[in-house]
Design a protein around this motif. Structure first.
Motif, PDB file in Angstrom:
ATOM      1  N   THR A 176       0.846  -1.196   0.000  1.00  0.00           N
ATOM      2  CA  THR A 176       0.000   0.000   0.000  1.00  0.00           C
ATOM      3  C   THR A 176       0.883   1.247   0.000  1.00  0.00           C
ATOM      4  O   THR A 176       2.043   1.205   0.413  1.00  0.00           O
ATOM      5  CB  THR A 176      -0.901   0.054   1.246  1.00  0.00           C
ATOM      6  OG1 THR A 176      -0.050   0.144   2.403  1.00  0.00           O
ATOM      7  CG2 THR A 176      -1.778  -1.167   1.348  1.00  0.00           C
ATOM      8  N   SER A 177       0.292   2.349  -0.449  1.00  0.00           N
ATOM      9  CA  SER A 177       1.033   3.606  -0.446  1.00  0.00           C
ATOM     10  C   SER A 177       1.337   4.033   0.988  1.00  0.00           C
ATOM     11  O   SER A 177       2.317   4.732   1.240  1.00  0.00           O
ATOM     12  CB  SER A 177       0.249   4.696  -1.189  1.00  0.00           C
ATOM     13  OG  SER A 177      -1.057   4.813  -0.683  1.00  0.00           O
ATOM     14  N   HIS A 178       0.525   3.587   1.950  1.00  0.00           N
ATOM     15  CA  HIS A 178       0.781   3.899   3.363  1.00  0.00           C
ATOM     16  C   HIS A 178       2.084   3.246   3.839  1.00  0.00           C
ATOM     17  O   HIS A 178       2.950   3.867   4.430  1.00  0.00           O
ATOM     18  CB  HIS A 178      -0.362   3.398   4.250  1.00  0.00           C
ATOM     19  CG  HIS A 178      -1.686   4.051   3.962  1.00  0.00           C
ATOM     20  ND1 HIS A 178      -1.796   5.289   3.388  1.00  0.00           N
ATOM     21  CD2 HIS A 178      -2.958   3.624   4.182  1.00  0.00           C
ATOM     22  CE1 HIS A 178      -3.076   5.601   3.266  1.00  0.00           C
ATOM     23  NE2 HIS A 178      -3.796   4.612   3.740  1.00  0.00           N
ATOM     24  N   ARG A 179       2.202   1.929   3.566  1.00  0.00           N
ATOM     25  CA  ARG A 179       3.391   1.194   4.021  1.00  0.00           C
ATOM     26  C   ARG A 179       4.636   1.707   3.295  1.00  0.00           C
ATOM     27  O   ARG A 179       5.694   1.880   3.899  1.00  0.00           O
ATOM     28  CB  ARG A 179       3.206  -0.307   3.789  1.00  0.00           C
ATOM     29  CG  ARG A 179       4.263  -1.175   4.455  1.00  0.00           C
ATOM     30  CD  ARG A 179       3.929  -2.655   4.302  1.00  0.00           C
ATOM     31  NE  ARG A 179       2.937  -3.110   5.255  1.00  0.00           N
ATOM     32  CZ  ARG A 179       3.215  -3.740   6.402  1.00  0.00           C
ATOM     33  NH1 ARG A 179       4.473  -3.992   6.742  1.00  0.00           N
ATOM     34  NH2 ARG A 179       2.256  -4.140   7.209  1.00  0.00           N
ATOM     35  N   TYR A 180       4.457   1.995   2.004  1.00  0.00           N
ATOM     36  CA  TYR A 180       5.573   2.496   1.204  1.00  0.00           C
ATOM     37  C   TYR A 180       6.058   3.832   1.776  1.00  0.00           C
ATOM     38  O   TYR A 180       7.258   4.066   1.940  1.00  0.00           O
ATOM     39  CB  TYR A 180       5.106   2.662  -0.240  1.00  0.00           C
ATOM     40  CG  TYR A 180       6.196   3.004  -1.223  1.00  0.00           C
ATOM     41  CD1 TYR A 180       6.895   2.000  -1.876  1.00  0.00           C
ATOM     42  CD2 TYR A 180       6.516   4.333  -1.501  1.00  0.00           C
ATOM     43  CE1 TYR A 180       7.900   2.303  -2.790  1.00  0.00           C
ATOM     44  CE2 TYR A 180       7.516   4.648  -2.402  1.00  0.00           C
ATOM     45  CZ  TYR A 180       8.206   3.632  -3.044  1.00  0.00           C
ATOM     46  OH  TYR A 180       9.188   3.944  -3.939  1.00  0.00           O
ATOM     47  N   ALA A 181       5.091   4.718   2.110  1.00  0.00           N
ATOM     48  CA  ALA A 181       5.438   6.038   2.652  1.00  0.00           C
ATOM     49  C   ALA A 181       6.120   5.894   4.009  1.00  0.00           C
ATOM     50  O   ALA A 181       7.116   6.568   4.303  1.00  0.00           O
ATOM     51  CB  ALA A 181       4.184   6.889   2.784  1.00  0.00           C
ATOM     52  N   ALA A 182       5.599   4.991   4.843  1.00  0.00           N
ATOM     53  CA  ALA A 182       6.153   4.789   6.181  1.00  0.00           C
ATOM     54  C   ALA A 182       7.598   4.296   6.083  1.00  0.00           C
ATOM     55  O   ALA A 182       8.487   4.774   6.794  1.00  0.00           O
ATOM     56  CB  ALA A 182       5.298   3.795   6.967  1.00  0.00           C
ATOM     57  N   GLU A 183       7.826   3.347   5.154  1.00  0.00           N
ATOM     58  CA  GLU A 183       9.164   2.796   4.988  1.00  0.00           C
ATOM     59  C   GLU A 183      10.164   3.901   4.627  1.00  0.00           C
ATOM     60  O   GLU A 183      11.257   3.980   5.184  1.00  0.00           O
ATOM     61  CB  GLU A 183       9.120   1.727   3.902  1.00  0.00           C
ATOM     62  CG  GLU A 183      10.333   0.839   3.912  1.00  0.00           C
ATOM     63  CD  GLU A 183      10.208  -0.320   2.909  1.00  0.00           C
ATOM     64  OE1 GLU A 183       9.131  -0.481   2.296  1.00  0.00           O
ATOM     65  OE2 GLU A 183      11.205  -1.036   2.753  1.00  0.00           O
ATOM     66  N   LYS A 184       9.749   4.774   3.701  1.00  0.00           N
ATOM     67  CA  LYS A 184      10.609   5.896   3.283  1.00  0.00           C
ATOM     68  C   LYS A 184      10.879   6.830   4.468  1.00  0.00           C
ATOM     69  O   LYS A 184      12.014   7.226   4.721  1.00  0.00           O
ATOM     70  CB  LYS A 184       9.924   6.706   2.187  1.00  0.00           C
ATOM     71  CG  LYS A 184       9.871   6.032   0.860  1.00  0.00           C
ATOM     72  CD  LYS A 184      10.849   6.675  -0.098  1.00  0.00           C
ATOM     73  CE  LYS A 184      10.909   5.818  -1.351  1.00  0.00           C
ATOM     74  NZ  LYS A 184      11.991   6.086  -2.217  1.00  0.00           N
ATOM     75  N   LEU A 185       9.781   7.211   5.129  1.00  0.00           N
ATOM     76  CA  LEU A 185       9.883   8.200   6.206  1.00  0.00           C
ATOM     77  C   LEU A 185      10.749   7.661   7.355  1.00  0.00           C
ATOM     78  O   LEU A 185      11.627   8.359   7.866  1.00  0.00           O
ATOM     79  CB  LEU A 185       8.490   8.570   6.717  1.00  0.00           C
ATOM     80  CG  LEU A 185       8.432   9.751   7.669  1.00  0.00           C
ATOM     81  CD1 LEU A 185       8.495  11.074   6.904  1.00  0.00           C
ATOM     82  CD2 LEU A 185       7.163   9.735   8.514  1.00  0.00           C
ATOM     83  N   PHE A 186      10.483   6.417   7.737  1.00  0.00           N
ATOM     84  CA  PHE A 186      11.233   5.821   8.838  1.00  0.00           C
ATOM     85  C   PHE A 186      12.696   5.673   8.440  1.00  0.00           C
ATOM     86  O   PHE A 186      13.607   5.966   9.225  1.00  0.00           O
ATOM     87  CB  PHE A 186      10.658   4.447   9.219  1.00  0.00           C
ATOM     88  CG  PHE A 186       9.255   4.511   9.778  1.00  0.00           C
ATOM     89  CD1 PHE A 186       8.694   5.722  10.160  1.00  0.00           C
ATOM     90  CD2 PHE A 186       8.489   3.355   9.920  1.00  0.00           C
ATOM     91  CE1 PHE A 186       7.395   5.778  10.671  1.00  0.00           C
ATOM     92  CE2 PHE A 186       7.203   3.410  10.434  1.00  0.00           C
ATOM     93  CZ  PHE A 186       6.654   4.619  10.799  1.00  0.00           C
TER      94      PHE A 186
END
Lengths: 386, 393
Positions: free
Chosen positions: B261-271
């Protein structure tokens, strides 16, 4: 009919109809007196006595456990759903004394209040016809339609249709077809409470002349909406302006979507394939956005397949494309057609009658429309293969 | 990753969210939030260099609303930008304001998100978002029961339904502490069984009680460079980082197997770029754009990069409560208030208030040093923010 001088919705009517609107499940197990002090013009005092399933509405305040005080206009607005009760409470328009906890339960005591329906007259139905003309419906038709409406509120009218223009005249003027009907039945048909064909079959509606002309007549006019007795209740300088936008639009498909839509005319469903990752796109897209290459190979898929994800809608949202509320329930679904895998699904609808069978993995086939124009609607829906 | 210069949130203002704001027009409603934000930051309009303004224009169908709203925003004579990215608008407004200040182009930027949903046609607006060649016939609003079906399939009917209802009731309990919130229903946990069964069904197992509201309201945030922020504000909330992820395709996410999901993808980048390896312990609270309690439940797993049923356990154990281990949406979230063009901004604004210590009755009892906020829109659009109490660099 002078609605402005005589508001149809009164506080007295709201309390007066409560006993007939009791929701048995809502009052079950509750025993308490609810007092209401409605202030301002049209207000008064009432007590709603709930006694484990029984509800009695009395005038005056009688030993209430909780008392709600509110202005008449706000109480009407809350009842009609124009003002949120919680907001009214928060904003202080509605004040509560006593056991606040009892109020939460009260929200479920009654079925929705429906304001008295304004009187509909045959004259108003004919009088508003010219303003309700549906241009597509009258296109290409030239004929005079006579109407003899019997009864106290009846009269004679002629609807003169001449290739796109419509004039409604009083009296009969060379009608090619004449419909005769009782006033109350004509009102019921207009409001959709009586089916025209049923009225015809049962003899309530009689037709003289060219019967074939009546079919097209059902499409001449937009729906009749009774003149509302509920004028916008607006105070001081606050006015709410109503507008309806109708926006005709047209969209170019491009070659890729054009090829896909054209194939539907021949009952073929085409996907296109990414030469790099091999995935199919359905409907097709010009490029594979993941690989950033042109998806230039075509594959015919289906037409049979299975349900990947069914979604059954119970909520009748108004369809902005038609202005009508959709019949519910209905099922939109993502279908995995034969030859496709993983996420290569096609979004469409499932036949209403097949709703009980709407499960993942169930086999389906498309049902095609007779007339196909190169659009999503060329597939009427998918149906379950038994 | 390092920003050109630090950017702090120095003021937040919100109108009351409600389904009935007929007593004010659009500029008046926005003005309420503008005044509140100026008061909160202690600055005046003279201190503001630039105003960014946005909503989802498809809803009210007003072209260039920012020009009309000049009366309520005070933007006359100032640089103004209009931003409209659908459901994520409010979050994108924050991203833009942050970039304008970080770049050095402006020192103080005011961002305004609003919607008067009662003046438009929500279903009409959302239908017009759909692909006009294929999907408009099928799309009648933002409702879908697919997530509910997936969660039920994965965790069983009883557990899934109870977890989503518990999530909903927690959100309502939070909303009861937030006097700006639109829907404050006063729900109790013992109503879960009843509501899960008797609330009217919308689509599949998505019921009326699970779904977000349609609200009128405006949210305003004021952003300042480090120098100005320290001058105006004792405790700014610093915007450390944000990520925007859009998924291009509408059609290619349905079916098997699971996709990223775009949520998990975004979280991975941000983290990844902020050294977050243990989000549950390194982040103190999360304001999540939760359009329904089914999505809210499901997305906890995505945003926190959890596996299995840990997200369900967080709900069952009450970890997401305002006084829990990992508070989520102490404001009540989107199921309580949803003025769409403002909704995603409210998430960041509420996270900022928690860091500033100004959330009032819904202030989290434990210290908030690092907070996360998300925006959501479209088929799968995510904007994810990281805010800190300490100056990032």
């Amino acid at each position: 009919m002078d609605n402005k001088d005589k508001p149809l919705v009164t506080v007295a009517d709201i309390f007066g109809t409560m006993e007939s609107r009791v929701n048995p499940e809502g009052v079950q197990g509750v025993t308490a007196n609810y007092g209401y002090i409605i202030t301002g013009e049209g207000g008064g005092e009432w007590t709603v006595s709930v006694n484990n399933g029984d509800v009695e509405v009395k005038n005056g305040i009688h030993k209430p456990q909780v008392t709600t005080t509110c202005a008449a206009e706000d109480w009407i607005a809350i009842t009609l759903g124009k003002l949120d009760g919680m907001s009214a409470f928060t904003s202080g328009k509605l004040k509560v004394e006593g056991d606040l906890g009892l109020l939460g339960k009260a929200a479920k005591f009654f079925h929705k209040y429906t304001p008295p329906v304004p009187e509909v007259t045959v004259a108003d139905i004919f009088g508003t016809m010219e303003s309700r003309v549906n241009p597509d419906g009258v296109k290409g038709i030239t004929a005079n339609y006579g109407y003899v409406i019997t009864g106290d509120g009846g009269g004679e009218w002629t609807v003169c249709v001449a290739d796109g223009t419509v004039k409604v005249k009083e009296g009969l003027h060379d009608p090619k077809v004449t419909t005769t009907c009782q006033d109350e039945d004509w009102i019921a048909i207009t409001l959709g409470k009586l089916d025209g064909m049923t009225a015809f079959s049962s003899g309530k509606l009689k037709v003289d002349g060219d019967l074939g002309l009546l079919g097209p007549a059902t499409k001449f006019f937009k729906k009749y909406v009774p003149a509302s007795g509920m004028e916008e209740e607006v105070g001081e300088e606050l006015i709410v302006l109503k507008q309806i936008l109708s926006l005709p639009q047209k969209f170019s498909t491009g070659k890729v979507m054009g090829k896909f839509l054209n194939a539907l005319k021949d009952k073929k469903i085409l996907a296109n394939k990414c030469p790099k990752c091999g995935r199919l796109q359905l409907p097709p897209r010009e490029v594979c956005a993941i690989c950033v290459v042109r998806a230039d190979q075509w594959v015919e898929v289906g037409p049979e397949g299975s349900i990947a994800t069914p979604d059954i809608a119970y909520y009748a949202s108004p369809d902005p494309l038609t202005g009508e509320s959709r019949e519910t329930p209905y099922c939109s679904a993502h279908f995995l057609l034969d030859g496709c895998k993983d996420h290569e699904t096609l979004w469409h609808e499932l036949k209403d009658e097949d709703l009980p069978k709407a499960k993942k993995g169930v086999r389906v086939r498309p049902v095609w429309n007779e007339e196909r124009i190169g659009a999503i609607t060329d597939i009427k829906y998918f149906e379950v293969i038994d | 990753m390092k920003k050109n210069r630090n950017v702090g949130v120095i003021g937040v203002g919100q109108s009351k969210y409600s389904s009935h704001r007929e007593e004010v027009n659009q500029p008046e409603m926005i003005h309420e939030a503008v005044v509140a934000a100026l008061n909160h930051s202690g600055i005046t309009l003279d201190d503001v260099d630039c105003i960014v303004h946005g909503n989802m224009e498809l809803f009210e169908m007003v072209h260039q609303p920012d020009l009309w709203h000049t009366l309520g925003t005070g933007s006359y004579g100032k640089e103004t930008l209009r931003v409209t990215t659908g459901g994520t608008t409010g979050a994108t407004l924050v991203a833009v304001a942050d970039q304008l200040v970080a770049s050095g182009l402006h020192d103080v930027v005011m961002a305004i998100g609003f919607e008067k949903l009662q003046e438009g046609h929500t279903t009409g607006g959302i239908t017009n978002m759909a692909d006009p060649l294929w999907a408009r016939q099928l799309q009648t609003g933002a409702l879908t029961g697919m997530t509910a079906a997936d969660v039920i399939e994965e965790f069983g009917e009883q557990r899934a339904k109870m977890a989503s209802m518990k999530y909903r009731i927690i959100m309502d309990k939070h909303a009861m502490k937030n006097d700006k919130a639109h829907r404050r229903l006063g729900l109790e946990f013992d109503q879960a069984e009843d509501l899960a069964k008797n609330s009217p069904a919308l689509v599949g197992e998505l019921r009326m009680i699970h779904m977000c509201s349609q609200s009128d309201g405006a949210c305003v945030m004021i952003f300042a460079s480090e120098e100005k922020a320290k001058q105006f504000c004792k405790q700014p909330a610093w915007i450390k980082d944000h990520v925007t992820v859009h998924r291009e395709e509408s059609f290619c996410i349905f079916g098997e197997p699971d996709y990223v999901t775009s949520h998990r993808y975004a979280a991975e980048k941000l983290f990844g770029r902020n050294g977050i390896t243990d989000p549950l312990n390194q982040i103190d609270m999360f304001e999540m754009y939760d359009p329904s309690s089914w999505w809210g439940l499901d997305w906890i797993r995505e945003f926190l990069m959890l596996e299995g049923d840990s997200h369900i356990k967080m709900i069952e154990n009450g970890d997401i409560c305002i006084d829990g281990k990992f508070p989520i949406n102490p404001s009540g979230g989107v199921t309580a208030s949803n003025p769409i063009g403002a909704t995603a901004m409210v998430r960041v604004a509420e996270a900022a208030l928690q860091i500033m210590g100004d959330a009032g009755e819904h202030q989290i009892p434990k210290p908030v040093n690092q907070a996360m906020a998300s925006g959501f829109g479209g088929t799968m659009w995510t904007v994810l923010f990281l805010l800190t109490k300490d100056v990032p660099w």
